[in-house]
Design a protein around this motif. Structure first.
Motif, PDB file in Angstrom:
ATOM      1  N   GLY A  83     -12.165  11.276  -5.016  1.00 38.42           N
ATOM      2  CA  GLY A  83     -13.497  11.133  -4.450  1.00 38.42           C
ATOM      3  C   GLY A  83     -13.882   9.723  -4.063  1.00 38.42           C
ATOM      4  O   GLY A  83     -14.993   9.499  -3.568  1.00 38.42           O
ATOM      5  N   VAL A  84     -12.979   8.763  -4.282  1.00 39.69           N
ATOM      6  CA  VAL A  84     -13.245   7.369  -3.909  1.00 39.69           C
ATOM      7  C   VAL A  84     -12.497   7.066  -2.612  1.00 39.69           C
ATOM      8  O   VAL A  84     -11.328   7.421  -2.456  1.00 39.69           O
ATOM      9  N   ALA A  85     -13.165   6.410  -1.689  1.00 39.25           N
ATOM     10  CA  ALA A  85     -12.582   6.122  -0.388  1.00 39.25           C
ATOM     11  C   ALA A  85     -11.750   4.842  -0.432  1.00 39.25           C
ATOM     12  O   ALA A  85     -12.211   3.799  -0.906  1.00 39.25           O
ATOM     13  N   TYR A  86     -10.510   4.941   0.063  1.00 38.14           N
ATOM     14  CA  TYR A  86      -9.637   3.788   0.224  1.00 38.14           C
ATOM     15  C   TYR A  86      -9.045   3.836   1.621  1.00 38.14           C
ATOM     16  O   TYR A  86      -9.374   4.707   2.428  1.00 38.14           O
ATOM     17  N   GLN A  87      -8.144   2.921   1.911  1.00 38.47           N
ATOM     18  CA  GLN A  87      -7.436   2.891   3.174  1.00 38.47           C
ATOM     19  C   GLN A  87      -5.935   3.087   2.925  1.00 38.47           C
ATOM     20  O   GLN A  87      -5.422   2.747   1.853  1.00 38.47           O
ATOM     21  N   GLY A  88      -5.248   3.641   3.888  1.00 37.86           N
ATOM     22  CA  GLY A  88      -3.806   3.800   3.812  1.00 37.86           C
ATOM     23  C   GLY A  88      -3.191   3.585   5.182  1.00 37.86           C
ATOM     24  O   GLY A  88      -3.870   3.726   6.208  1.00 37.86           O
ATOM     25  N   ILE A  89      -1.916   3.222   5.209  1.00 42.12           N
ATOM     26  CA  ILE A  89      -1.178   3.076   6.461  1.00 42.12           C
ATOM     27  C   ILE A  89      -0.221   4.257   6.573  1.00 42.12           C
ATOM     28  O   ILE A  89       0.686   4.411   5.746  1.00 42.12           O
ATOM     29  N   ASP A  90      -0.429   5.083   7.575  1.00 45.82           N
ATOM     30  CA  ASP A  90       0.398   6.274   7.740  1.00 45.82           C
ATOM     31  C   ASP A  90       1.842   5.873   8.050  1.00 45.82           C
ATOM     32  O   ASP A  90       2.102   4.962   8.843  1.00 45.82           O
ATOM     33  N   GLN A  91       2.794   6.585   7.413  1.00 46.16           N
ATOM     34  CA  GLN A  91       4.208   6.236   7.528  1.00 46.16           C
ATOM     35  C   GLN A  91       4.966   7.103   8.527  1.00 46.16           C
ATOM     36  O   GLN A  91       6.200   7.119   8.523  1.00 46.16           O
ATOM     37  N   GLY A  92       4.252   7.803   9.375  1.00 43.25           N
ATOM     38  CA  GLY A  92       4.888   8.427  10.513  1.00 43.25           C
ATOM     39  C   GLY A  92       5.232   9.898  10.381  1.00 43.25           C
ATOM     40  O   GLY A  92       5.167  10.486   9.292  1.00 43.25           O
ATOM     41  N   PRO A  93       5.635  10.521  11.520  1.00 42.09           N
ATOM     42  CA  PRO A  93       5.837  11.972  11.569  1.00 42.09           C
ATOM     43  C   PRO A  93       7.068  12.456  10.814  1.00 42.09           C
ATOM     44  O   PRO A  93       7.065  13.578  10.306  1.00 42.09           O
ATOM     45  N   ALA A  94       8.138  11.671  10.743  1.00 38.91           N
ATOM     46  CA  ALA A  94       9.344  12.149  10.053  1.00 38.91           C
ATOM     47  C   ALA A  94       9.057  12.371   8.568  1.00 38.91           C
ATOM     48  O   ALA A  94       9.422  13.409   8.004  1.00 38.91           O
ATOM     49  N   ALA A  95       8.405  11.404   7.924  1.00 41.60           N
ATOM     50  CA  ALA A  95       8.041  11.562   6.520  1.00 41.60           C
ATOM     51  C   ALA A  95       7.061  12.713   6.356  1.00 41.60           C
ATOM     52  O   ALA A  95       7.157  13.511   5.403  1.00 41.60           O
ATOM     53  N   ALA A  96       6.110  12.839   7.278  1.00 41.45           N
ATOM     54  CA  ALA A  96       5.112  13.904   7.187  1.00 41.45           C
ATOM     55  C   ALA A  96       5.764  15.278   7.290  1.00 41.45           C
ATOM     56  O   ALA A  96       5.464  16.186   6.500  1.00 41.45           O
ATOM     57  N   ASP A  97       6.663  15.459   8.248  1.00 37.64           N
ATOM     58  CA  ASP A  97       7.314  16.752   8.422  1.00 37.64           C
ATOM     59  C   ASP A  97       8.160  17.108   7.199  1.00 37.64           C
ATOM     60  O   ASP A  97       8.175  18.257   6.748  1.00 37.64           O
ATOM     61  N   GLY A 107     -12.498  -0.599 -17.356  1.00 35.39           N
ATOM     62  CA  GLY A 107     -11.963  -0.724 -18.698  1.00 35.39           C
ATOM     63  C   GLY A 107     -12.395  -2.024 -19.343  1.00 35.39           C
ATOM     64  O   GLY A 107     -13.116  -2.839 -18.759  1.00 35.39           O
ATOM     65  N   ARG A 108     -11.953  -2.236 -20.565  1.00 34.61           N
ATOM     66  CA  ARG A 108     -12.340  -3.434 -21.305  1.00 34.61           C
ATOM     67  C   ARG A 108     -11.891  -4.691 -20.573  1.00 34.61           C
ATOM     68  O   ARG A 108     -12.590  -5.706 -20.572  1.00 34.61           O
ATOM     69  N   THR A 109     -10.703  -4.644 -19.962  1.00 27.94           N
ATOM     70  CA  THR A 109     -10.223  -5.753 -19.133  1.00 27.94           C
ATOM     71  C   THR A 109     -10.019  -5.224 -17.723  1.00 27.94           C
ATOM     72  O   THR A 109      -9.073  -4.477 -17.477  1.00 27.94           O
ATOM     73  N   PRO A 110     -10.909  -5.575 -16.806  1.00 28.14           N
ATOM     74  CA  PRO A 110     -10.734  -5.101 -15.432  1.00 28.14           C
ATOM     75  C   PRO A 110      -9.439  -5.645 -14.829  1.00 28.14           C
ATOM     76  O   PRO A 110      -8.910  -6.669 -15.251  1.00 28.14           O
ATOM     77  N   GLY A 111      -8.936  -4.929 -13.845  1.00 20.61           N
ATOM     78  CA  GLY A 111      -7.715  -5.360 -13.182  1.00 20.61           C
ATOM     79  C   GLY A 111      -7.634  -4.736 -11.808  1.00 20.61           C
ATOM     80  O   GLY A 111      -8.652  -4.456 -11.178  1.00 20.61           O
ATOM     81  N   THR A 112      -6.414  -4.502 -11.344  1.00 19.81           N
ATOM     82  CA  THR A 112      -6.214  -3.853 -10.055  1.00 19.81           C
ATOM     83  C   THR A 112      -4.968  -2.987 -10.138  1.00 19.81           C
ATOM     84  O   THR A 112      -4.193  -3.082 -11.093  1.00 19.81           O
ATOM     85  N   CYS A 113      -4.786  -2.128  -9.161  1.00 19.95           N
ATOM     86  CA  CYS A 113      -3.571  -1.306  -9.058  1.00 19.95           C
ATOM     87  C   CYS A 113      -3.506  -0.733  -7.660  1.00 19.95           C
ATOM     88  O   CYS A 113      -4.436  -0.890  -6.869  1.00 19.95           O
ATOM     89  N   GLY A 114      -2.391  -0.094  -7.350  1.00 15.68           N
ATOM     90  CA  GLY A 114      -2.252   0.565  -6.064  1.00 15.68           C
ATOM     91  C   GLY A 114      -2.973   1.896  -6.070  1.00 15.68           C
ATOM     92  O   GLY A 114      -4.191   1.968  -6.214  1.00 15.68           O
ATOM     93  N   TYR A 115      -2.207   2.996  -5.943  1.00 19.70           N
ATOM     94  CA  TYR A 115      -2.802   4.327  -5.943  1.00 19.70           C
ATOM     95  C   TYR A 115      -2.686   5.019  -7.306  1.00 19.70           C
ATOM     96  O   TYR A 115      -2.803   6.242  -7.397  1.00 19.70           O
ATOM     97  N   ALA A 116      -2.434   4.261  -8.378  1.00 17.83           N
ATOM     98  CA  ALA A 116      -2.409   4.864  -9.713  1.00 17.83           C
ATOM     99  C   ALA A 116      -3.773   5.453 -10.031  1.00 17.83           C
ATOM    100  O   ALA A 116      -4.798   5.037  -9.473  1.00 17.83           O
ATOM    101  N   ASP A 117      -3.792   6.433 -10.960  1.00 16.43           N
ATOM    102  CA  ASP A 117      -5.076   7.031 -11.334  1.00 16.43           C
ATOM    103  C   ASP A 117      -6.059   5.960 -11.767  1.00 16.43           C
ATOM    104  O   ASP A 117      -7.208   5.945 -11.348  1.00 16.43           O
TER     105      ASP A 117
END
Length: 275
Positions: A95-109, A134-144
């Motif tokens: 439910g949170v909006a982020y951005q992604g770079i699409d990796q193309g039709p071959a991977a999609a198919d 959390g107690r110590t804020p941080g960052t991550c990619g697409y992890a939960d």
């Protein structure tokens, strides 16, 4: 004194992990961890909760992150020249909006064929600036949530004893998809109380307990549900005070560096468990 006995990163969220002997720890966790995500055509993330066959997709990625290979039984493989400069598209993660770079039709198919539903593959853009809580804020990619997920062997051993009391079989560690597995901590759930620690060339700080979901009931080898364990048993002794079932701990990165299997885990600050 604990030490690392397993290191695993997950290039594509929800797909199989890649075990390594050593790796770089970035501000977002192990190098390449959850850098990619499978989404619906509408951009909503796919998860083993709804698409358990994600588990049988085995990614491989070059050290420089420039080429990704995906394999799955009965579907061969697909090679992806990773795009880090293409057009951004909106994606939805819980439910949170982020951005992604699409990796193309071959991977999609290819992904659509494996999962039996129209799918696309996206990569975290270089400007991704997610802030985790959390107690110590941080960052991550697409992890939960959280950069690093740590579980000790003694924690899993206690679950095995509890399962045996119910006449249930032991479960592999991969049900919990940790990045780091620690051995040498005799007391189960020691990771809950390790609030600051150095590992190899890195320094990590406690963020929060890892709350578990239905993914733990997916057999990671065959990509199918195999419930009700471990959630049924964990519910009897690992209910978190704020709700949910806790197993393992999330950490944020205070200092980047390299870590290796065999590295000592040196805890410099202990605290109380939030369970």
């Amino acid at each position: 004194m604990g030490s690392i006995v397993e290191l695993t990163y997950y290039p594509v969220k929800g797909c199989a992990g890649v075990p390594v002997g050593e790796t770089l720890v970035t501000p977002a966790g192990l190098a390449h961890d959850r850098s990619f995500m499978v989404v619906s055509e509408e951009g909503v993330h796919r998860t083993q909760r709804r698409d358990p066959r994600l588990a049988v997709i085995r990614p491989g990625i070059g050290a420089d992150g420039g080429r990704l290979t995906l394999r799955a039984p009965g579907h061969g493989s697909v090679d992806v020249e990773v795009d880090t400069v293409g057009a951004r598209r909106p994606v939805d993660l819980f439910g949170v909006a982020y951005q992604g770079i699409d990796q193309g039709p071959a991977a999609a198919d290819w992904l659509s064929g494996v999962l039996g539903a129209p799918s696309r593959l996206v990569r975290v853009p270089p400007e991704h600036e997610r802030v985790t809580d959390g107690r110590t804020p941080g960052t991550c990619g697409y992890a939960d949530s959280g950069a690093l997920h740590v579980v000790s062997r003694s924690t899993l051993d206690l679950l095995h004893r509890k399962l045996a009391e119910r006449g249930a079989r032991p479960l592999p560690m991969d049900r919990f998809r940790p990045n780091i597995v620690v051995d040498g901590w005799d007391e189960p759930h020691t990771e809950d109380r390790a609030h600051r620690m150095t590992v190899g060339g890195t320094e990590l700080a406690y963020a929060k307990l890892a709350l578990r979901c239905a993914v733990t009931m997916v057999d990671q080898e065959v990509g199918a549900g195999a419930g009700p364990e471990p959630l049924r048993t964990l519910a009897g002794y690992r209910r978190a005070a704020g709700g949910g079932i806790a197993f393992g701990t999330k950490f944020s990165i205070l200092r980047t560096g390299r870590v290796s299997v065999g590295d000592t885990v040196d805890v410099s600050l202990w605290g109380e468990s939030e369970l």
